[in-house]
Write an enzyme that holds these catalytic residues in place. Structure first.
Site, PDB file in Angstrom:
ATOM      1  N   ASP A  44      21.274   2.350 -18.580  1.00  0.00           N
ATOM      2  CA  ASP A  44      20.774   2.163 -19.935  1.00  0.00           C
ATOM      3  C   ASP A  44      19.893   3.348 -20.324  1.00  0.00           C
ATOM      4  O   ASP A  44      19.024   3.765 -19.539  1.00  0.00           O
ATOM      5  CB  ASP A  44      19.972   0.864 -19.996  1.00  0.00           C
ATOM      6  CG  ASP A  44      19.470   0.550 -21.382  1.00  0.00           C
ATOM      7  OD1 ASP A  44      20.309   0.330 -22.270  1.00  0.00           O
ATOM      8  OD2 ASP A  44      18.238   0.527 -21.578  1.00  0.00           O
ATOM      9  N   GLU A  51      24.322   5.825 -21.048  1.00  0.00           N
ATOM     10  CA  GLU A  51      24.141   6.240 -22.430  1.00  0.00           C
ATOM     11  C   GLU A  51      23.502   7.628 -22.435  1.00  0.00           C
ATOM     12  O   GLU A  51      22.381   7.789 -21.947  1.00  0.00           O
ATOM     13  CB  GLU A  51      23.231   5.262 -23.166  1.00  0.00           C
ATOM     14  CG  GLU A  51      23.822   3.869 -23.325  1.00  0.00           C
ATOM     15  CD  GLU A  51      22.868   2.930 -24.038  1.00  0.00           C
ATOM     16  OE1 GLU A  51      23.194   2.472 -25.141  1.00  0.00           O
ATOM     17  OE2 GLU A  51      21.785   2.652 -23.482  1.00  0.00           O
TER      18      GLU A  51
END
Length: 642
Positions: free
Chosen positions: A318, A347
């Site tokens: 994340d 990400e």
């Protein structure tokens, strides 16, 4: 003074986090805490929540920032906390906890292994490009399934209906949203059905109790998580864990802050005499300091622990853009020493400005400095559906209905082409027209995650409805299937949100992280209501898996075998030529038509078999096509081969 003290301490070769070494005769507790802590204690409890400590033991400093205490007697089944004067907690590396994760638990981890666990094997994967990743949340997937015995639990994924659905669809990896112990759901009040995605970490190395059948019993959540992994492995499905090392639920109550204040977090540049200000690149009030040796080591050891104890097959980071490049590469190296086939992606951005410069962070633009780590492509995502920051604007999928300037159409097409090649350098992709990136950021196509929707933002159906007014159900389905055809015929690693194969809707909710089950659940009735949607997804995935031309896995091979064909506006067409990837098919042509009219496209002359046309896929053939002209149905894909 704190930083200089820490620097000296980290140079020790024997540095370790909190650790409990158990024997029936005595247990030894170790803790990483500041040298100048005035009083460091261990408290013992008979229960995981409530009641007073029945024993408090003062810890002794045994080295730089290392504290230790030995307690005689058999502590099996007991609970503990550490306290350095900032509040009690189970430490940063607790492996078993009581309800709500407030206290660590002394258990026998070997007894949490399900029968046959020692024979559990990771499904074989030759290259990441062979993966088909299916992102799911435990509650979403099973809560509304009538025949589910364990609705919203780890064990739902051991049930035949769940395994059969995943196998029938053809996915071979599930990406489960955060499954560690997180803070926003009260495990003592699960009947409240409070929902959360779980991006609020508390205990990083313990499964979430809310997904177990008994959060009060520390061993249950561990055993049931392993049963889930075991069942999926037996079905040939890998398990990818969503990890959120970039921030904690809060600062003051976090295990990091309570054991070693301010060490694990980044401070903003404006911190000074006026008070401390914590950097907030995560957008959640804080960001962890991955560049600090012990935070880096924590991330490495945590990943290794999930692999060794729980047999995890991959990790999705994340906000990877909050972590420094050196740490991400160190994690990749440590994982390679265990199994190089374990997949790592994340990400490639942050949610705000970090305390470190972008040049040092795991941003998408820095993927070339992180070999064998992948990032999501927002280029192909937003080229297809429209910009992330405005749900009312559509992308290439809406060009048959809404009016765009030629420059916009060119930008959509070029960005889509960039995604099709896997974010690598390709002579036919004009980077000056690509959204977000003006130079290729992947060295290999295996470094790009190809997708059109995920748990964040609107799901695909809702985004199409929001951005294309008065969309009929028939058009909605056609554009949905067209979008996924682009994703699954691209050279990156394909990724889809669970329920898309069921024409999933969240009733237009953009950010459903704490919306109720009525918004987030999968509607299993849609499998019967829209059988053509599930069949198309299933056959599209099979087409990709059966034909290596769609997953070449090498930038050089993509440049050699993938060529784009000249085509009218609103159409993107490409050919995979000369038995690409040693495919059985000599040449494969994919034509994607977002326009609202059937359109003629010029193709290389040949005798072709049609395998995808007008929302239907059949590898055995739907008909034949001869010559240099192909008619592509409106808002759909045509795939042919010779």
């Amino acid at each position: 003074m704190l930083m200089s003290m820490t620097t000296i301490a980290i140079q020790s070769q024997d540095f370790r986090f909190d650790e409990v070494t158990y024997t029936p005769e005595a247990s030894t507790f170790k803790l990483f805490a500041p040298n100048d802590a005035k009083r460091v204690t261990v408290r013992l409890y008979r229960d995981g929540l409530g009641g007073k400590a029945y024993k408090t033991i003062k810890m002794s400093r045994v080295g730089d920032s290392q504290w230790q205490a030995t307690v005689k007697g058999d502590l099996m089944g007991k609970y503990y906390t550490f306290d350095v004067g900032k509040g009690e907690c189970p430490g940063v590396f607790a492996k078993a906890v009581g309800v709500n994760g407030k206290r660590g638990a002394v258990i026998n981890m070997a007894e949490t292994n399900p029968t046959g666990w020692e024979k559990d094997q990771r499904p074989v994967m030759k290259s990441p490009v062979d993966l088909v990743v299916y992102e799911m949340h435990h509650r979403d997937f099973s809560i509304a399934r009538e025949d589910a015995q364990y609705k919203g639990k780890f064990l739902a994924l051991t049930e035949p209906w769940a395994i059969n659905h995943l196998k029938s669809l053809g996915v071979n990896a599930i990406h489960i949203l955060p499954s560690y112990d997180y803070g926003s759901v009260d495990e003592t009040r699960l009947s409240d059905n409070k929902y959360n995605w779980g991006y609020d970490p508390v205990n990083y190395n313990v499964p979430e109790g809310g997904y177990s059948t008994d959060p009060y019993e520390p061993a249950v959540r561990i055993r049931e998580f392993k049963q889930m992994v075991q069942a999926l492995h037996k079905a040939g499905i890998r398990v990818i864990l969503d990890v959120v090392y970039n921030h904690t639920y809060d600062i003051d109550h976090s295990n990091f802050q309570r054991t070693y204040p301010d060490y694990y977090y980044r401070l903003s540049e404006d911190s000074g005499n006026s008070g401390k200000t914590y950097s907030n690149g995560s957008g959640c009030g804080n960001e962890t300091a991955s560049e600090k040796p012990m935070m880096r080591q924590f991330m490495i050891e945590s990943v290794k622990y999930w692999i060794k104890e729980y047999h995890i097959d991959g990790f999705r980071f994340d906000l990877m853009g909050c972590h420094d490049i050196e740490t991400m590469n160190a994690i990749r190296q440590a994982v390679d020493e265990i199994d190089p086939s374990i997949f790592i992606y994340g990400e490639g951005w942050s949610a705000g400005a970090c305390a470190l410069p972008n040049e040092q962070l795991g941003m998408k633009a820095n993927i070339p400095q992180m070999p064998r780590i992948a990032a999501f492509s927002d280029e192909i995502r937003d080229a297809l559906r429209g910009p992330f920051d405005d749900d009312s604007k559509c992308g290439w999928l809406g060009t048959g209905i809404r009016i765009f300037k030629s420059s916009d159409l060119a930008g959509f097409a070029e960005s889509l082409k960039f995604g099709i090649v896997g974010a690598i350098s390709h002579p036919q992709v004009d980077m000056s027209k690509v959204n977000y990136s003006k130079q290729p950021w992947a060295l290999e196509p295996t470094q790009m995650m190809s997708y059109v929707s995920c748990h964040d933002d609107m799901c695909l159906v809702d985004r199409l409805k929001a951005s294309i007014p008065n969309l009929s159900e028939a058009e909605l389905i056609r554009l949905d299937l067209l979008a996924q055809t682009a994703v699954f015929t691209s050279q990156g690693v394909p990724f889809m949100l669970s329920g898309e194969e069921l024409l999933r809707t969240k009733l237009g909710v953009h950010n459903s992280f704490e919306s109720p089950d009525s918004i987030n659940h999968l509607d299993w009735g849609n499998k019967t209501k829209y059988p053509q949607v599930f069949d198309y997804y299933k056959n599209l995935i099979a087409l990709r898996q059966h034909h290596p031309a769609f997953r070449l896995g090498s930038a050089d091979l993509v440049r050699k075998h993938l060529e784009f064909l000249e085509s009218p506006e609103k159409i993107v067409a490409f050919r995979l030529k000369h038995y690409a990837g040693r495919d059985d098919w000599r040449n494969i042509i994919v034509i994607l038509n977002a326009g609202k009219a059937d359109t003629e496209v010029t193709i290389p002359e040949g005798n072709y078999t049609i395998v995808c046309c007008d929302g239907v896929i059949n590898e055995n053939g739907l008909g034949t096509l001869k010559g240099t002209k192909a008619i592509v149905d409106a808002q759909s894909a045509l795939i042919i081969h010779d």
